[in-house]
Design a protein around this motif. Sequence first.
Motif, PDB file in Angstrom:
ATOM      1  N   PRO A 108      14.005  -0.009   3.162  1.00 34.43           N
ATOM      2  CA  PRO A 108      14.828  -1.015   2.476  1.00 34.43           C
ATOM      3  C   PRO A 108      16.314  -0.708   2.490  1.00 34.43           C
ATOM      4  CG  PRO A 108      13.357   0.121   0.930  1.00 34.43           C
ATOM      5  CD  PRO A 108      13.023   0.611   2.285  1.00 34.43           C
ATOM      6  N   GLU A 109      16.683   0.582   2.616  1.00 39.36           N
ATOM      7  CA  GLU A 109      18.102   0.939   2.661  1.00 39.36           C
ATOM      8  C   GLU A 109      18.707   0.640   4.028  1.00 39.36           C
ATOM      9  OE1 GLU A 109      19.749   1.875   0.031  1.00 39.36           O
ATOM     10  OE2 GLU A 109      17.955   1.907  -1.236  1.00 39.36           O
ATOM     11  N   GLY A 110      17.930   0.894   5.084  1.00 43.94           N
ATOM     12  CA  GLY A 110      18.465   0.718   6.429  1.00 43.94           C
ATOM     13  C   GLY A 110      18.185  -0.632   7.049  1.00 43.94           C
ATOM     14  N   ASN A 111      17.178  -1.357   6.547  1.00 41.09           N
ATOM     15  CA  ASN A 111      16.803  -2.644   7.116  1.00 41.09           C
ATOM     16  C   ASN A 111      16.774  -3.679   6.000  1.00 41.09           C
ATOM     17  OD1 ASN A 111      15.728  -4.861   8.406  1.00 41.09           O
ATOM     18  ND2 ASN A 111      13.905  -3.821   9.172  1.00 41.09           N
ATOM     19  N   GLU A 112      17.678  -4.618   6.059  1.00 38.77           N
ATOM     20  CA  GLU A 112      17.803  -5.620   5.004  1.00 38.77           C
ATOM     21  C   GLU A 112      16.514  -6.403   4.807  1.00 38.77           C
ATOM     22  OE1 GLU A 112      20.565  -9.545   3.905  1.00 38.77           O
ATOM     23  OE2 GLU A 112      20.978  -8.342   5.695  1.00 38.77           O
ATOM     24  N   VAL A 113      15.796  -6.674   5.907  1.00 40.07           N
ATOM     25  CA  VAL A 113      14.561  -7.448   5.804  1.00 40.07           C
ATOM     26  C   VAL A 113      13.487  -6.662   5.058  1.00 40.07           C
ATOM     27  CG1 VAL A 113      12.755  -8.644   7.094  1.00 40.07           C
ATOM     28  CG2 VAL A 113      15.101  -8.653   7.942  1.00 40.07           C
ATOM     29  N   ASP A 114      13.452  -5.339   5.265  1.00 39.42           N
ATOM     30  CA  ASP A 114      12.445  -4.523   4.589  1.00 39.42           C
ATOM     31  C   ASP A 114      12.593  -4.595   3.070  1.00 39.42           C
ATOM     32  OD1 ASP A 114      11.491  -3.825   7.027  1.00 39.42           O
ATOM     33  OD2 ASP A 114      12.066  -1.716   6.945  1.00 39.42           O
ATOM     34  N   ALA A 115      13.819  -4.798   2.608  1.00 41.62           N
ATOM     35  CA  ALA A 115      14.054  -4.884   1.165  1.00 41.62           C
ATOM     36  C   ALA A 115      13.524  -6.187   0.576  1.00 41.62           C
ATOM     37  CB  ALA A 115      15.548  -4.754   0.876  1.00 41.62           C
ATOM     38  N   ARG A 116      13.149  -7.121   1.431  1.00 43.46           N
ATOM     39  CA  ARG A 116      12.674  -8.425   0.954  1.00 43.46           C
ATOM     40  C   ARG A 116      11.159  -8.497   0.791  1.00 43.46           C
ATOM     41  NH1 ARG A 116      15.959 -12.175   5.335  1.00 43.46           N
ATOM     42  NH2 ARG A 116      18.090 -11.706   4.631  1.00 43.46           N
ATOM     43  N   VAL A 117      10.447  -7.481   1.220  1.00 42.56           N
ATOM     44  CA  VAL A 117       8.986  -7.542   1.245  1.00 42.56           C
ATOM     45  C   VAL A 117       8.401  -7.126  -0.101  1.00 42.56           C
ATOM     46  CG1 VAL A 117       6.887  -6.705   2.359  1.00 42.56           C
ATOM     47  CG2 VAL A 117       8.954  -7.105   3.722  1.00 42.56           C
ATOM     48  N   GLN A 118       7.607  -8.000  -0.677  1.00 47.09           N
ATOM     49  CA  GLN A 118       6.897  -7.730  -1.923  1.00 47.09           C
ATOM     50  C   GLN A 118       5.401  -7.780  -1.656  1.00 47.09           C
ATOM     51  OE1 GLN A 118       8.033  -6.890  -4.895  1.00 47.09           O
ATOM     52  NE2 GLN A 118      10.200  -7.066  -4.375  1.00 47.09           N
ATOM     53  N   ALA A 119       4.652  -6.851  -2.246  1.00 48.14           N
ATOM     54  CA  ALA A 119       3.204  -6.820  -2.060  1.00 48.14           C
ATOM     55  C   ALA A 119       2.489  -7.069  -3.380  1.00 48.14           C
ATOM     56  CB  ALA A 119       2.777  -5.471  -1.484  1.00 48.14           C
ATOM     57  N   GLY A 120       1.364  -7.752  -3.295  1.00 49.00           N
ATOM     58  CA  GLY A 120       0.499  -7.957  -4.456  1.00 49.00           C
ATOM     59  C   GLY A 120      -0.947  -7.915  -4.015  1.00 49.00           C
ATOM     60  N   ALA A 121      -1.827  -7.384  -4.848  1.00 49.60           N
ATOM     61  CA  ALA A 121      -3.235  -7.288  -4.476  1.00 49.60           C
ATOM     62  C   ALA A 121      -4.114  -7.270  -5.714  1.00 49.60           C
ATOM     63  CB  ALA A 121      -3.484  -6.034  -3.634  1.00 49.60           C
ATOM     64  N   VAL A 122      -5.319  -7.812  -5.571  1.00 55.70           N
ATOM     65  CA  VAL A 122      -6.314  -7.813  -6.647  1.00 55.70           C
ATOM     66  C   VAL A 122      -7.667  -7.514  -6.033  1.00 55.70           C
ATOM     67  CG1 VAL A 122      -7.534  -9.219  -8.352  1.00 55.70           C
ATOM     68  CG2 VAL A 122      -5.062  -9.443  -8.102  1.00 55.70           C
ATOM     69  N   SER A 123      -8.409  -6.629  -6.683  1.00 59.06           N
ATOM     70  CA  SER A 123      -9.749  -6.258  -6.218  1.00 59.06           C
ATOM     71  C   SER A 123     -10.764  -6.585  -7.302  1.00 59.06           C
ATOM     72  CB  SER A 123      -9.784  -4.766  -5.879  1.00 59.06           C
ATOM     73  OG  SER A 123     -10.989  -4.429  -5.231  1.00 59.06           O
ATOM     74  N   VAL A 124     -11.840  -7.291  -6.926  1.00 61.59           N
ATOM     75  CA  VAL A 124     -12.812  -7.816  -7.880  1.00 61.59           C
ATOM     76  C   VAL A 124     -14.231  -7.418  -7.478  1.00 61.59           C
ATOM     77  CG1 VAL A 124     -13.797  -9.939  -8.869  1.00 61.59           C
ATOM     78  CG2 VAL A 124     -11.343  -9.784  -8.437  1.00 61.59           C
ATOM     79  N   ASP A 125     -15.034  -7.053  -8.464  1.00 68.21           N
ATOM     80  CA  ASP A 125     -16.459  -6.846  -8.255  1.00 68.21           C
ATOM     81  C   ASP A 125     -17.129  -8.223  -8.314  1.00 68.21           C
ATOM     82  OD1 ASP A 125     -19.201  -6.435  -8.524  1.00 68.21           O
ATOM     83  OD2 ASP A 125     -18.963  -4.623  -9.720  1.00 68.21           O
ATOM     84  N   PRO A 126     -17.677  -8.730  -7.197  1.00 69.51           N
ATOM     85  CA  PRO A 126     -18.211 -10.105  -7.198  1.00 69.51           C
ATOM     86  C   PRO A 126     -19.470 -10.268  -8.042  1.00 69.51           C
ATOM     87  CG  PRO A 126     -18.773  -8.984  -5.153  1.00 69.51           C
ATOM     88  CD  PRO A 126     -17.851  -8.066  -5.896  1.00 69.51           C
ATOM     89  N   LYS A 127     -20.136  -9.171  -8.369  1.00 64.81           N
ATOM     90  CA  LYS A 127     -21.373  -9.267  -9.154  1.00 64.81           C
ATOM     91  C   LYS A 127     -21.098  -9.369 -10.653  1.00 64.81           C
ATOM     92  CE  LYS A 127     -24.328  -6.833  -5.823  1.00 64.81           C
ATOM     93  NZ  LYS A 127     -23.360  -6.781  -4.734  1.00 64.81           N
ATOM     94  N   THR A 128     -19.948  -8.873 -11.090  1.00 66.84           N
ATOM     95  CA  THR A 128     -19.613  -8.902 -12.522  1.00 66.84           C
ATOM     96  C   THR A 128     -18.352  -9.695 -12.828  1.00 66.84           C
ATOM     97  OG1 THR A 128     -18.253  -6.888 -12.427  1.00 66.84           O
ATOM     98  CG2 THR A 128     -20.626  -6.603 -12.758  1.00 66.84           C
ATOM     99  N   GLY A 129     -17.512  -9.932 -11.834  1.00 62.20           N
ATOM    100  CA  GLY A 129     -16.237 -10.606 -12.052  1.00 62.20           C
ATOM    101  C   GLY A 129     -15.134  -9.681 -12.524  1.00 62.20           C
ATOM    102  N   ALA A 130     -15.428  -8.387 -12.673  1.00 66.12           N
ATOM    103  CA  ALA A 130     -14.442  -7.440 -13.189  1.00 66.12           C
ATOM    104  C   ALA A 130     -13.325  -7.200 -12.180  1.00 66.12           C
ATOM    105  CB  ALA A 130     -15.120  -6.113 -13.522  1.00 66.12           C
ATOM    106  N   VAL A 131     -12.071  -7.281 -12.658  1.00 68.13           N
ATOM    107  CA  VAL A 131     -10.919  -6.888 -11.836  1.00 68.13           C
ATOM    108  C   VAL A 131     -10.834  -5.369 -11.902  1.00 68.13           C
ATOM    109  CG1 VAL A 131      -8.416  -6.994 -11.572  1.00 68.13           C
ATOM    110  CG2 VAL A 131      -9.686  -9.050 -12.227  1.00 68.13           C
ATOM    111  N   VAL A 132     -11.188  -4.707 -10.817  1.00 67.33           N
ATOM    112  CA  VAL A 132     -11.282  -3.241 -10.832  1.00 67.33           C
ATOM    113  C   VAL A 132      -9.995  -2.568 -10.376  1.00 67.33           C
ATOM    114  CG1 VAL A 132     -13.782  -3.230 -10.572  1.00 67.33           C
ATOM    115  CG2 VAL A 132     -12.335  -3.249  -8.525  1.00 67.33           C
ATOM    116  N   ALA A 133      -9.101  -3.320  -9.749  1.00 66.94           N
ATOM    117  CA  ALA A 133      -7.815  -2.757  -9.331  1.00 66.94           C
ATOM    118  C   ALA A 133      -6.818  -3.892  -9.155  1.00 66.94           C
ATOM    119  CB  ALA A 133      -7.943  -1.956  -8.039  1.00 66.94           C
ATOM    120  N   MET A 134      -5.559  -3.598  -9.430  1.00 63.28           N
ATOM    121  CA  MET A 134      -4.498  -4.601  -9.296  1.00 63.28           C
ATOM    122  C   MET A 134      -3.202  -3.909  -8.907  1.00 63.28           C
ATOM    123  SD  MET A 134      -2.907  -7.178 -12.210  1.00 63.28           S
ATOM    124  CE  MET A 134      -4.334  -8.276 -12.228  1.00 63.28           C
ATOM    125  N   TYR A 135      -2.524  -4.480  -7.915  1.00 65.07           N
ATOM    126  CA  TYR A 135      -1.207  -3.970  -7.509  1.00 65.07           C
ATOM    127  C   TYR A 135      -0.205  -5.088  -7.733  1.00 65.07           C
ATOM    128  CZ  TYR A 135       2.480  -1.712  -4.805  1.00 65.07           C
ATOM    129  OH  TYR A 135       3.663  -1.129  -4.430  1.00 65.07           O
TER     130      TYR A 135
END
Length: 767
Positions: free
Chosen positions: A358-385
Amino acid sequence: MGRAEERRARQRGGRRAAPKRRRSSGAAGKGGIRRLFTWKKILGTVFGLCLLGMGAFVVLYLVIDIPEGNADAKLQSNVYKYGDGSVMARVGERNREIVNLAKVPKDVQHTFVAAENKTFYKDSGVDLKGTARGVLNTLAGKGAQGGSTITQQYVKNYYLTQDQTISRKLKELVISLKLDREKSKDYILAGYINTSYYGRGAYGIQAAAQAYYRVDAEDLTVEQGAYLAALLQAPNQYDWAIASDTGKRLVRERWDYVLDNMVEQHWLDAAERRAMEFPVPKEPKPAPGMGGQTGYLVDAANAALERQLVAQGSAEDMKQAQAMVEAGGWTITLNIDKKKQAALERSVKAQLTDKLDPEGNEVDARVQAGAVSVDPKTGAVVAMYGGIDYLKHYRNNATRDDYQPASTFKPVILAAAVDEDATTQDGTPITASTVYDGTSKRPVVDHGRRVGFAPENEDDRDYGDITVQEAMNKSVNSVFAQMGVDVGMDEVVEVAGKLGMETEGMQAVPAQTLGSMGASPLEMAGVYATLDHHGRKVTPAVVKSVEHNSRRVEFPDPIGEQVISREAADTVTSVLTGVVDDGTARVSVRENPLRGGQQVAGKTGTSDNNKSAWFTGYTPDLVTSVGLFGEDPKTYAQVPMYGAGGEDRVNGGGFPAQIWAAYTFGVLDGISRFDLETKQGAAVQPTRTPTAPPPTTEEPTSAPPTTEEPTSTPPTTEEPTSAPPTTEEPTSTPPTTEAPTQTPTTPSPTGEEPENPLLPNRADEER
């Protein structure tokens, strides 16, 4: 005639008196009712009830004293725990600093009076009409309504509770009257602005001034004060940093209302008012101790609790629910699995952030990540970024829904087609082997009529005759746009809602087939979890349980009813195995050395102008949705990600799929296989007989798939335990009528496909 009668007749002038009539029983009854309900008695009863009520109120007034500040007005912490019961965070240091009213500019004081109670300086501290309405609504079970004075709101915040009961309302009335008699208006106003909740964890005007404008209360302008006063009506909805377009419009209207009332009360000059501009608040600076992913998880848990408090009737609205949660005393256990959470964070770091500069490449500073992990048998959100760090990027990328899900929406179209038993326009059932015209920019037609939509395929590639299976593998826009019209866009939107997408405001138009609506990783994880759970609705649940010393909160079961047929859900899962083994995700997922023989279904997506890139995939035991979003770090506007991480274009099969694979294959315990009930098998080998729409008669600009046998071994009707060769034509080299000498026709003895120089370049992916 007797003598007596003759005498009376002579006295009457010689006329005989008529005999007296007897009253009927009915007449007697009416007379009795009249005697029982006379006007005097009715008025007397009403007067007596009034005297009784007045007497009761006098007794209440004498008995009820102004109490000390209640427990809810004092400091408490909330405890947040992982699913295993270990403590994640303790939050609740009340962000409040009491300031003397003399330090608050007079015109800023007036903004609060103009917003909440224009008659504050003249009234007796109560609004009898509003209080009576609140009591009647409480008796009717409708909850309280607005109409409280500033004095009443202060009494409720500081001396009483948020409970909506008759006794609490009556206490509020009495204490407000006494407080107004015993204390000055300045004392009451100071208490009100110092105890109110403004959002962003800020209690009181000093904390709010710092949270929204980075100034002390004594330095607030009228414009800023008017915003803070407007904010009190709905702190979360009106917070400019996270407000929807509707929320921003409403707070602007509320801001105008406050200033216009000030002009009406002669507290502000009309010319000055006309010259004022809306003071956009600064971005939030979260409280210390919420760094990393902790702040995102705590906020997500709070939001879920607040929604449930409103849903079960414990809170009248989200504003009240927020106040209840922020008051503290809650122990909230999340479904988050500590090991999976750590693994997801490591995967994002290794597969994305460590590759960005992000310091050397202006475009890299624009990237945002999001993630959600779910157990399909229970519906529990087991991890979130939620983002790089809660203290650096306030908005939760896992729950934000302002970016397009792009081609990850295509499975919804296929699900609708199978669930609705839809056919092409010549009556052929839509299945994995149905052939469509994959020509780029081919006009979509509805029974011979063009609908004004002709989507371009990624890189404007023409595919000619192509099956639904291949079209999903290669994410061919023109095919799914036509399929959406064949199914009916109303039905597509309806199925999207059943699967868990927010469809309010979603227009049933062909352009939606490209995933042009907004969606969050949390939302898409729920959609794919419902597919994984064979069509039973899965609503991702962040919160596992909640405890409080004075309240009980029960959450609904995350697993709901059957919303689409099992065959429809399983057919989509079957087809999506092809995306991994023969399509846009094969480089990052199929060939990952950690995969072993694990079956995987999933879909990539890359939005228009490369503003978002997705991979949502699942195994029988885990569903994870990963999204990358281009966001300007200064203006927060959506921007393209071209060139980020050294890639010409950030595609769903690149960073998102790599994050997914590193995380999923790293946390799975053993190998599992899908239990599918479908007539079509897994990753069906397509037939080449065109059905509908008919193929184009023009020569496509790039070579379409040929009618000859593929040069590599076609997939079988069962999922192979090792990575199978692809049925698709290589995208980096034009297809030929002969098998390239570099491409092996059978798998290697190890079961792994040898490195293929003709594997597609990720720059040739789909939208």
